[in-house]
Scaffold this active site. Structure first.
Site, PDB file in Angstrom:
ATOM      1  N   GLY A  94      -1.957  -0.930 -16.044  1.00 44.85           N
ATOM      2  CA  GLY A  94      -1.813  -2.253 -15.421  1.00 44.85           C
ATOM      3  C   GLY A  94      -3.115  -3.035 -15.348  1.00 44.85           C
ATOM      4  O   GLY A  94      -3.144  -4.244 -15.564  1.00 44.85           O
ATOM      5  N   ALA A  95      -4.194  -2.336 -15.038  1.00 47.00           N
ATOM      6  CA  ALA A  95      -5.471  -3.040 -14.861  1.00 47.00           C
ATOM      7  C   ALA A  95      -6.298  -3.047 -16.138  1.00 47.00           C
ATOM      8  O   ALA A  95      -7.384  -3.626 -16.173  1.00 47.00           O
ATOM      9  CB  ALA A  95      -6.262  -2.380 -13.736  1.00 47.00           C
ATOM     10  N   HIS A  99      -0.130   4.000 -16.852  1.00 49.43           N
ATOM     11  CA  HIS A  99      -1.055   3.427 -15.843  1.00 49.43           C
ATOM     12  C   HIS A  99      -2.117   2.529 -16.499  1.00 49.43           C
ATOM     13  O   HIS A  99      -3.324   2.780 -16.375  1.00 49.43           O
ATOM     14  CB  HIS A  99      -1.724   4.526 -15.005  1.00 49.43           C
ATOM     15  CG  HIS A  99      -2.187   4.011 -13.660  1.00 49.43           C
ATOM     16  ND1 HIS A  99      -2.274   4.801 -12.541  1.00 49.43           N
ATOM     17  CD2 HIS A  99      -2.577   2.760 -13.268  1.00 49.43           C
ATOM     18  CE1 HIS A  99      -2.713   4.063 -11.518  1.00 49.43           C
ATOM     19  NE2 HIS A  99      -2.914   2.821 -11.944  1.00 49.43           N
ATOM     20  N   ARG A 103       2.522   2.137  -6.986  1.00 47.73           N
ATOM     21  CA  ARG A 103       2.135   3.549  -6.930  1.00 47.73           C
ATOM     22  C   ARG A 103       3.378   4.423  -7.129  1.00 47.73           C
ATOM     23  O   ARG A 103       4.433   4.144  -6.560  1.00 47.73           O
ATOM     24  CB  ARG A 103       1.498   3.905  -5.577  1.00 47.73           C
ATOM     25  CG  ARG A 103       0.050   3.468  -5.436  1.00 47.73           C
ATOM     26  CD  ARG A 103      -0.882   4.252  -6.358  1.00 47.73           C
ATOM     27  NE  ARG A 103      -2.255   3.821  -6.279  1.00 47.73           N
ATOM     28  CZ  ARG A 103      -2.833   2.934  -7.098  1.00 47.73           C
ATOM     29  NH1 ARG A 103      -2.138   2.374  -8.069  1.00 47.73           N
ATOM     30  NH2 ARG A 103      -4.103   2.624  -6.965  1.00 47.73           N
ATOM     31  N   ASP A 135       7.883  -8.504   3.211  1.00 43.64           N
ATOM     32  CA  ASP A 135       6.536  -7.955   3.415  1.00 43.64           C
ATOM     33  C   ASP A 135       6.399  -7.665   4.902  1.00 43.64           C
ATOM     34  O   ASP A 135       6.586  -8.575   5.723  1.00 43.64           O
ATOM     35  CB  ASP A 135       5.471  -8.959   2.938  1.00 43.64           C
ATOM     36  CG  ASP A 135       4.086  -8.332   2.874  1.00 43.64           C
ATOM     37  OD1 ASP A 135       3.642  -7.756   3.894  1.00 43.64           O
ATOM     38  OD2 ASP A 135       3.451  -8.416   1.806  1.00 43.64           O
ATOM     39  N   ARG A 171      -1.428 -10.182  -3.605  1.00 48.30           N
ATOM     40  CA  ARG A 171      -2.048 -10.865  -4.750  1.00 48.30           C
ATOM     41  C   ARG A 171      -1.260 -10.693  -6.048  1.00 48.30           C
ATOM     42  O   ARG A 171      -1.026 -11.656  -6.772  1.00 48.30           O
ATOM     43  CB  ARG A 171      -3.461 -10.330  -4.976  1.00 48.30           C
ATOM     44  CG  ARG A 171      -4.429 -10.691  -3.897  1.00 48.30           C
ATOM     45  CD  ARG A 171      -5.797 -10.117  -4.227  1.00 48.30           C
ATOM     46  NE  ARG A 171      -6.670 -10.207  -3.073  1.00 48.30           N
ATOM     47  CZ  ARG A 171      -6.709  -9.304  -2.101  1.00 48.30           C
ATOM     48  NH1 ARG A 171      -5.949  -8.231  -2.149  1.00 48.30           N
ATOM     49  NH2 ARG A 171      -7.518  -9.466  -1.073  1.00 48.30           N
ATOM     50  N   ILE A 172      -0.873  -9.452  -6.377  1.00 49.94           N
ATOM     51  CA  ILE A 172      -0.214  -9.204  -7.668  1.00 49.94           C
ATOM     52  C   ILE A 172       1.196  -9.802  -7.656  1.00 49.94           C
ATOM     53  O   ILE A 172       1.594 -10.511  -8.588  1.00 49.94           O
ATOM     54  CB  ILE A 172      -0.181  -7.693  -7.996  1.00 49.94           C
ATOM     55  CG1 ILE A 172      -1.616  -7.160  -8.146  1.00 49.94           C
ATOM     56  CG2 ILE A 172       0.629  -7.438  -9.268  1.00 49.94           C
ATOM     57  CD1 ILE A 172      -1.729  -5.647  -8.227  1.00 49.94           C
ATOM     58  N   GLU A 190       0.055  12.053 -12.410  1.00 54.16           N
ATOM     59  CA  GLU A 190      -0.333  11.362 -13.644  1.00 54.16           C
ATOM     60  C   GLU A 190      -1.254  12.246 -14.476  1.00 54.16           C
ATOM     61  O   GLU A 190      -2.260  12.717 -13.954  1.00 54.16           O
ATOM     62  CB  GLU A 190      -1.016  10.037 -13.296  1.00 54.16           C
ATOM     63  CG  GLU A 190      -0.044   9.103 -12.580  1.00 54.16           C
ATOM     64  CD  GLU A 190      -0.575   7.699 -12.320  1.00 54.16           C
ATOM     65  OE1 GLU A 190      -1.720   7.409 -12.694  1.00 54.16           O
ATOM     66  OE2 GLU A 190       0.170   6.899 -11.744  1.00 54.16           O
ATOM     67  N   ASP A 218       4.624   1.908 -14.400  1.00 54.33           N
ATOM     68  CA  ASP A 218       3.266   2.097 -14.919  1.00 54.33           C
ATOM     69  C   ASP A 218       2.595   3.250 -14.176  1.00 54.33           C
ATOM     70  O   ASP A 218       1.541   3.714 -14.588  1.00 54.33           O
ATOM     71  CB  ASP A 218       2.471   0.793 -14.692  1.00 54.33           C
ATOM     72  CG  ASP A 218       1.085   0.829 -15.304  1.00 54.33           C
ATOM     73  OD1 ASP A 218       0.951   1.346 -16.427  1.00 54.33           O
ATOM     74  OD2 ASP A 218       0.131   0.334 -14.664  1.00 54.33           O
TER      75      ASP A 218
HETATM   76  P1  NAD Z   1      -2.410  -6.799  -1.774  1.00 58.91           P
HETATM   77  O1  NAD Z   1      -3.113  -6.103  -0.663  1.00 58.91           O
HETATM   78  O2  NAD Z   1      -2.844  -8.189  -2.127  1.00 58.91           O
HETATM   79  O3  NAD Z   1      -0.834  -6.842  -1.461  1.00 58.91           O
HETATM   80  C1  NAD Z   1      -0.129  -5.760  -0.906  1.00 58.91           C
HETATM   81  C2  NAD Z   1       0.944  -6.334  -0.004  1.00 58.91           C
HETATM   82  O4  NAD Z   1       1.762  -5.255   0.457  1.00 58.91           O
HETATM   83  C3  NAD Z   1       0.370  -7.033   1.250  1.00 58.91           C
HETATM   84  O5  NAD Z   1       0.860  -8.354   1.360  1.00 58.91           O
HETATM   85  C4  NAD Z   1       0.845  -6.151   2.388  1.00 58.91           C
HETATM   86  O6  NAD Z   1       1.109  -6.878   3.577  1.00 58.91           O
HETATM   87  C5  NAD Z   1       2.101  -5.531   1.811  1.00 58.91           C
HETATM   88  N1  NAD Z   1       2.533  -4.326   2.513  1.00 58.91           N
HETATM   89  C6  NAD Z   1       1.757  -3.352   3.056  1.00 58.91           C
HETATM   90  N2  NAD Z   1       2.539  -2.412   3.642  1.00 58.91           N
HETATM   91  C7  NAD Z   1       3.824  -2.813   3.470  1.00 58.91           C
HETATM   92  C8  NAD Z   1       5.081  -2.268   3.855  1.00 58.91           C
HETATM   93  N3  NAD Z   1       5.156  -1.128   4.563  1.00 58.91           N
HETATM   94  N4  NAD Z   1       6.200  -2.932   3.500  1.00 58.91           N
HETATM   95  C9  NAD Z   1       6.119  -4.124   2.819  1.00 58.91           C
HETATM   96  N5  NAD Z   1       4.960  -4.677   2.431  1.00 58.91           N
HETATM   97  C10 NAD Z   1       3.823  -4.036   2.752  1.00 58.91           C
HETATM   98  O7  NAD Z   1      -2.523  -5.840  -3.012  1.00 58.91           O
HETATM   99  P2  NAD Z   1      -2.293  -6.189  -4.565  1.00 58.91           P
HETATM  100  O8  NAD Z   1      -3.590  -6.569  -5.180  1.00 58.91           O
HETATM  101  O9  NAD Z   1      -1.119  -7.066  -4.712  1.00 58.91           O
HETATM  102  O10 NAD Z   1      -1.954  -4.702  -5.099  1.00 58.91           O
HETATM  103  C11 NAD Z   1      -0.790  -4.021  -4.652  1.00 58.91           C
HETATM  104  C12 NAD Z   1      -0.835  -2.574  -5.105  1.00 58.91           C
HETATM  105  O11 NAD Z   1      -0.743  -2.518  -6.529  1.00 58.91           O
HETATM  106  C13 NAD Z   1      -2.155  -1.847  -4.802  1.00 58.91           C
HETATM  107  O12 NAD Z   1      -2.218  -1.349  -3.490  1.00 58.91           O
HETATM  108  C14 NAD Z   1      -2.158  -0.738  -5.826  1.00 58.91           C
HETATM  109  O13 NAD Z   1      -1.526   0.408  -5.295  1.00 58.91           O
HETATM  110  C15 NAD Z   1      -1.315  -1.303  -6.958  1.00 58.91           C
HETATM  111  N6  NAD Z   1      -2.103  -1.560  -8.179  1.00 58.91           N
HETATM  112  C16 NAD Z   1      -1.717  -0.976  -9.338  1.00 58.91           C
HETATM  113  C17 NAD Z   1      -2.426  -1.213 -10.506  1.00 58.91           C
HETATM  114  C18 NAD Z   1      -2.014  -0.605 -11.823  1.00 58.91           C
HETATM  115  O14 NAD Z   1      -2.878  -0.356 -12.654  1.00 58.91           O
HETATM  116  N7  NAD Z   1      -0.740  -0.394 -12.058  1.00 58.91           N
HETATM  117  C19 NAD Z   1      -3.577  -2.038 -10.475  1.00 58.91           C
HETATM  118  C20 NAD Z   1      -3.919  -2.644  -9.288  1.00 58.91           C
HETATM  119  C21 NAD Z   1      -3.181  -2.394  -8.135  1.00 58.91           C
END
Ligand code: NAD
Length: 291
Positions: free
Chosen positions: A266-267, A264, A217, A160, A140-141, A246, A241
């Site tokens: 991001g959200a 941190h 992360r 991915d 998604r992000i 942390e 971020d």
């Molecule tokens: P998402 O589940 O929509 O996307 C994650 C993607 O990573 C998926 O398409 C998945 O198939 C892929 N993936 C999983 N394991 C993998 C691997 N070994 N190699 C390659 N790709 C792999 O999640 P999202 O909403 O895009 O969020 C992603 C991450 O961002 C979250 O898990 C979270 O850790 C982080 N996040 C950080 C903040 C922040 O405040 N900085 C906020 C929200 C999320």
């Protein structure tokens, strides 16, 4: 039922949840809580779960559930849900602004001006247009970042492990992404597969001077290896971020060159906190309806 709000949310959330039960923001109510709502600060680990015998439902306001011991919770018949739909744009805008900050040297320009320096000659910028951004994880992000990168005239490629096709990126192997990307943006969850995946060996497969943006992360990278690569110039920049610990007290990253940091956040947009509150009310409403 008692609903425990363990972390900070919008000021109106407690009142909105009162329609479904007694709302507490005091961890002292843990023993009575049937629902706990957290962001990333409160860790719902074994010790916490053992102190909450009435707990049935954990809501993570946000995406990553790596702060929750999900298998242990499930073994105790506790359901864990997150709100993945809320935060994508907020995190994507931070990730993309970090890419711009690295290319345009915004933090160096700003801090040198505030120190009374005029670094017009020294601060040569680069452009994002025509560069290649490689995503590790195209969920998604990353999707939202990809759309913004395209609008800036960047080539978008991605790896991915679990996604074969994407309408926003050309999919390829991890090795190809490492070899071709001028910018690498990390968007995987933290799992046993992704922990430490950006290390000295993987950096050696990347283009000389590549810039990495990490809003997923901290533990997906090895901080000592990234700091060493920044010092040697193998990495041209790193923006983060998220950190191994942390706040990242004592991290070698903090003294490394060409790095941009955020605490941190991001959200943490005003708009996203409103969306998170809506999602949480929705989750509690569904839970209450099924009781
Ligand atoms: P998402 O589940 O929509 O996307 C994650 C993607 O990573 C998926 O398409 C998945 O198939 C892929 N993936 C999983 N394991 C993998 C691997 N070994 N190699 C390659 N790709 C792999 O999640 P999202 O909403 O895009 O969020 C992603 C991450 O961002 C979250 O898990 C979270 O850790 C982080 N996040 C950080 C903040 C922040 O405040 N900085 C906020 C929200 C999320």
């Amino acid at each position: 039922m008692v609903i425990l709000l363990a972390d900070a949310f919008t000021a109106d959330l407690p009142k909105r949840l009162e329609a479904f039960g007694t709302v507490s923001q005091d961890l002292g109510a843990l023993g009575e809580a049937e629902i706990i709502v957290v962001r990333s600060k409160t860790k719902v680990d074994k010790a916490m779960i053992d102190k909450a015998p009435k707990l049935r439902f954990v809501i993570r306001g946000g995406v990553g559930v790596d702060t929750i011991d999900v298998p242990y919770a499930e073994s105790k018949n506790i359901t864990v849900v997150n709100t993945p739909e809320a935060s994508s744009v907020a995190v994507a805008e931070l990730a993309f602004s970090m890419m711009i900050a690295l290319a345009s040297r915004i933090t160096e320009a700003d801090s040198s001006m505030k120190q009374g320096k005029w670094m017009k000659k020294e601060l040569e910028r680069t452009e994002l247009m025509g560069k290649t951004v490689g995503f590790v994880g195209i969920g998604r992000i990353a999707r939202e970042v990809a759309v913004r990168a395209k609008a800036f005239g960047m080539k978008v490629i991605a790896y991915d492990k679990y996604v074969e096709k994407s309408d926003v990126a050309e999919m390829m192997s991890l090795e190809q992404v490492y070899a071709q990307a001028d910018y690498i943006s990390l968007h995987t969850p933290l799992t046993d597969e992704t922990r430490g995946m950006i290390n000295a060996a993987s950096i050696a497969k990347m283009k000389q001077g590549v810039r990495i943006v990490n809003t997923c992360r901290g533990q997906v990278i090895v901080e000592t290896d990234v700091a060493a690569a920044l010092k040697s110039g193998t990495l041209g920049g790193y923006a983060a971020d998220v950190y191994d610990k942390e706040p990242p007290e004592g991290s070698p990253l903090l003294s490394a060159p060409n790095a941009v940091f955020a605490p941190h956040i991001g959200a943490s947009t005003e708009e996203n906190l409103v969306r998170l509150a809506d999602c949480i009310v929705d989750r509690v409403k569904n839970y209450a309806a099924k009781k």
